[in-house]
Design a protein around this motif. Structure first.
Motif, mmCIF file in Angstrom:
data_model
loop_
_atom_site.group_PDB
_atom_site.id
_atom_site.type_symbol
_atom_site.label_atom_id
_atom_site.label_comp_id
_atom_site.label_asym_id
_atom_site.label_seq_id
_atom_site.Cartn_x
_atom_site.Cartn_y
_atom_site.Cartn_z
ATOM 1 N N GLY A 1 59.069 56.462 -6.602
ATOM 2 C CA GLY A 1 59.115 57.793 -7.189
ATOM 3 C C GLY A 1 60.708 58.086 -7.639
ATOM 4 O O GLY A 1 61.691 57.406 -7.647
ATOM 5 N N HIS A 2 60.507 59.660 -8.032
ATOM 6 C CA HIS A 2 62.002 60.050 -8.241
ATOM 7 C C HIS A 2 62.695 60.192 -7.348
ATOM 8 O O HIS A 2 62.366 60.382 -5.914
ATOM 9 N N GLY A 3 64.031 60.091 -7.490
ATOM 10 C CA GLY A 3 65.084 59.993 -6.151
ATOM 11 C C GLY A 3 66.347 60.653 -6.576
ATOM 12 O O GLY A 3 66.595 60.724 -7.639
ATOM 13 N N CYS B 1 65.721 56.104 -8.387
ATOM 14 C CA CYS B 1 67.346 56.206 -8.981
ATOM 15 C C CYS B 1 67.946 56.769 -7.335
ATOM 16 O O CYS B 1 67.612 57.399 -6.575
ATOM 17 N N GLU B 2 69.213 56.085 -7.452
ATOM 18 C CA GLU B 2 70.496 56.744 -6.761
ATOM 19 C C GLU B 2 70.170 56.650 -5.099
ATOM 20 O O GLU B 2 71.128 56.925 -4.337
ATOM 21 N N ARG C 1 72.564 53.788 -8.176
ATOM 22 C CA ARG C 1 72.817 54.663 -9.515
ATOM 23 C C ARG C 1 71.312 54.578 -10.129
ATOM 24 O O ARG C 1 70.290 54.378 -9.334
ATOM 25 N N SER C 2 71.191 54.985 -11.445
ATOM 26 C CA SER C 2 70.033 55.347 -12.174
ATOM 27 C C SER C 2 69.186 53.931 -12.313
ATOM 28 O O SER C 2 69.661 52.948 -12.357
ATOM 29 N N TYR C 3 67.901 54.265 -11.766
ATOM 30 C CA TYR C 3 67.057 52.847 -11.998
ATOM 31 C C TYR C 3 66.156 53.172 -13.161
ATOM 32 O O TYR C 3 65.438 54.146 -13.478
ATOM 33 N N TRP C 4 66.386 52.134 -14.020
ATOM 34 C CA TRP C 4 65.974 52.291 -15.533
ATOM 35 C C TRP C 4 64.487 51.416 -15.750
ATOM 36 O O TRP C 4 64.364 50.451 -15.042
ATOM 37 N N LEU C 5 63.657 51.896 -16.320
ATOM 38 C CA LEU C 5 62.421 51.240 -16.732
ATOM 39 C C LEU C 5 62.230 51.546 -18.192
ATOM 40 O O LEU C 5 62.173 52.693 -18.540
ATOM 41 N N ILE C 6 62.026 50.403 -19.022
ATOM 42 C CA ILE C 6 61.885 50.505 -20.136
ATOM 43 C C ILE C 6 60.393 49.820 -20.371
ATOM 44 O O ILE C 6 59.924 48.720 -19.975
ATOM 45 N N PHE D 1 69.532 47.566 -20.061
ATOM 46 C CA PHE D 1 68.954 48.741 -18.840
ATOM 47 C C PHE D 1 68.611 47.643 -17.741
ATOM 48 O O PHE D 1 68.899 48.139 -16.406
ATOM 49 N N ALA E 1 71.790 46.971 -16.098
ATOM 50 C CA ALA E 1 72.268 48.347 -15.064
ATOM 51 C C ALA E 1 71.435 48.138 -13.718
ATOM 52 O O ALA E 1 71.953 48.255 -12.663
ATOM 53 N N SER F 1 72.695 45.561 -11.492
ATOM 54 C CA SER F 1 74.242 45.762 -10.995
ATOM 55 C C SER F 1 74.239 46.804 -9.812
ATOM 56 O O SER F 1 75.268 46.970 -9.119
ATOM 57 N N GLU G 1 59.886 52.949 -24.784
ATOM 58 C CA GLU G 1 60.156 54.445 -24.192
ATOM 59 C C GLU G 1 61.015 54.181 -23.087
ATOM 60 O O GLU G 1 60.889 53.090 -22.233
ATOM 61 N N SER H 1 62.507 55.584 -19.241
ATOM 62 C CA SER H 1 62.382 56.285 -18.210
ATOM 63 C C SER H 1 63.588 56.028 -17.041
ATOM 64 O O SER H 1 63.915 55.029 -17.181
ATOM 65 N N VAL H 2 64.083 56.966 -16.586
ATOM 66 C CA VAL H 2 65.364 57.057 -15.664
ATOM 67 C C VAL H 2 64.853 57.786 -14.413
ATOM 68 O O VAL H 2 64.559 58.990 -14.665
ATOM 69 N N GLY H 3 64.957 57.190 -13.275
ATOM 70 C CA GLY H 3 64.323 57.904 -12.097
ATOM 71 C C GLY H 3 63.188 58.865 -11.887
ATOM 72 O O GLY H 3 63.019 59.728 -11.456
ATOM 73 N N GLU I 1 77.702 57.322 -16.458
ATOM 74 C CA GLU I 1 77.278 56.306 -15.746
ATOM 75 C C GLU I 1 76.921 55.192 -17.012
ATOM 76 O O GLU I 1 77.245 53.886 -16.842
ATOM 77 N N MET J 1 78.596 51.495 -17.299
ATOM 78 C CA MET J 1 77.588 50.315 -17.410
ATOM 79 C C MET J 1 77.948 49.419 -18.513
ATOM 80 O O MET J 1 77.915 48.343 -18.290
#
Lengths: 215, 79
Positions: A66-68, A101-102, A124-129, A197, A200, A203, B32, B34-36, B58, B62
Motif C-alpha cells: 500500500g501507500h506509505g 514507499c519510504e 525511499r520511493s517505491y516505483w512501479l512502472i 526506476f 531506484a 538501491s 504509466e 506510480s510511486v508509493g 530524490e 538516484m
C-alpha cells in the motif's frame, strides 16, 4: 509448518490493484507450503481488522502492500494501518515486509526498536512502472513483472524457509538480474525505459533486525 | 541513501537535471508510472525535479547514483 502469514492488499486504485493481483502469487506459494494465510484484501485492509487479526492470530510474517510514508503504512483508501503508535503492541517477534514507499526510512528501524524480529522495506520511493495496454490484466503486464516478481521474492523466500538475510539477498539478486536484462539490447523499448526506476527500488531496499530470523 | 556531496556543485546539479528531464521526456507513452501507490505523470515528475522538492531531489540523487554505479561497475555486482 504451523506458521501464519498476514498480508494486506488494498485495491482502491490502479497501482494498489497491481499489488493486489501480484500478491496472489505469494498467497499461492504460502498455501502450497501449508502456511495459514490471513488475507486482508480490499476493504478488509483497514486498521480495525489489521489490529484484530494480529492480536487474535499472532502471525509470524506480515506482508503489507500500500501507500506509505517514512513513519507509517496505509491500507484501503490509505487509512494508516501501522505507525509508531501501534508498533509495539502488534509487532513483537514478527518479520515484516512492507511493499510501499519510504517506510524503511523510519518505521523500519523503529519497529526493530519496539521488538520486531526483522524488517525489509524501502527507504525511499517505491516505483512501479506499468504498461497502459495491460492495465486490466496486471498479471500479464511484462514490464510490471520485472518489478513485482523480485519484490515478491522476499515473502516467497521466507515462505520457502530461507531466513531474512537470504530472502533480502534473493530479492536483490533478482532485481539486479532483471535490471541487467532491461538495459540490454534484448529488452523492449518500454523495458529499457523502465530500467532506471527498478534501479531506484534496488538501491533503496533495506533490511533491519535479525538476518537469521525465519518462519 | 548516499550523501552526494557532488550535488553541491551547481554545474553538476544542472547537468544531472538535464539528464533527468531528457530521460523522463523520452519515456515510452505506453508506460504509466506510480510511486508509493499513486499514479504520477511525467509532467509532475519534471515539475518536482525543476522545483527541487523532496521527490525531485530524490530523482536527481538516484540519477547520480545510477551514473556512479555504472561507471564503477557496481551495478552488475551481486549481493
Amino acid at each position: 509448518m504451523g506458521s501464519v502469514l498476514l498480508l494486506t492488499r488494498p485495491n482502491h486504485d490502479l497501482p494498489t490493484t497491481y499489488l493486489y493481483h501480484w500478491s496472489e502469487l505469494v498467497i499461492k506459494e504460502a498455501s502450497n507450503k501449508g502456511i495459514k494465510v490471513l488475507d486482508l484484501e480490499g476493504k478488509k485492509a483497514n486498521k480495525s481488522q489489521f489490529s484484530s487479526y494480529i492480536s487474535k492470530n499472532k502471525p509470524e510474517l506480515l506482508f503489507l502492500n500500500g501507500h506509505g510514508a517514512k513513519d507509517c503504512v496505509g491500507g484501503y483508501d490509505n487509512e494508516i494501518l501501522l505507525d509508531s503508535s501501534n508498533c509495539e503492541a502488534l509487532l513483537k517477534g514478527k518479520i515484516l515486509y512492507v511493499r510501499s514507499c519510504e517506510a524503511g526510512a523510519v518505521l523500519g528501524p523503529f519497529s526493530i526498536g519496539k521488538g520486531a524480529a526483522a524488517f525489509i522495506g524501502y527507504s525511499r520511493s517505491y516505483w512501479l512502472i506499468r504498461s497502459i495496454s495491460k492495465s486490466t490484466r496486471p498479471l500479464n503486464d511484462s514490464v510490471a513483472k520485472l518489478f513485482l516478481e523480485p519484490s515478491n521474492q522476499v515473502p516467497i523466500s521466507l515462505i520457502k524457509g530461507r531466513n531474512v538475510k537470504e530472502s533480502y539477498d534473493k530479492s536483490q539478486k533478482e532485481m539486479r538480474r532483471n535490471f541487467s536484462y532491461m538495459i540490454s539490447s534484448k529488452a523492449s523499448i518500454e523495458e529499457r525505459d523502465a530500467a532506471f526506476f527498478l534501479f531506484a527500488n534496488l538501491s533503496c531496499q533495506v533490511m533491519y533486525g535479525q538476518g537469521t530470523a525465519k518462519l | 541513501m548516499d550523501n552526494f556531496e557532488e550535488l553541491r556543485d551547481e554545474g553538476l546539479q544542472d547537468y544531472i537535471k538535464e539528464l533527468v528531464v531528457a530521460r523522463i521526456n523520452a519515456l515510452s507513452k505506453e508506460l504509466e508510472i506510480s510511486v508509493g501507490g499513486e499514479n504520477i505523470t511525467r509532467e509532475e515528475i519534471l515539475k518536482s525535479v525543476m522545483e527541487g522538492n523532496e521527490l525531485g531531489r530524490e530523482v536527481i540523487e538516484m540519477q547520480l547514483k545510477f551514473l556512479r554505479d555504472i561507471s564503477e561497475g557496481k551495478i552488475y555486482q551481486s549481493g
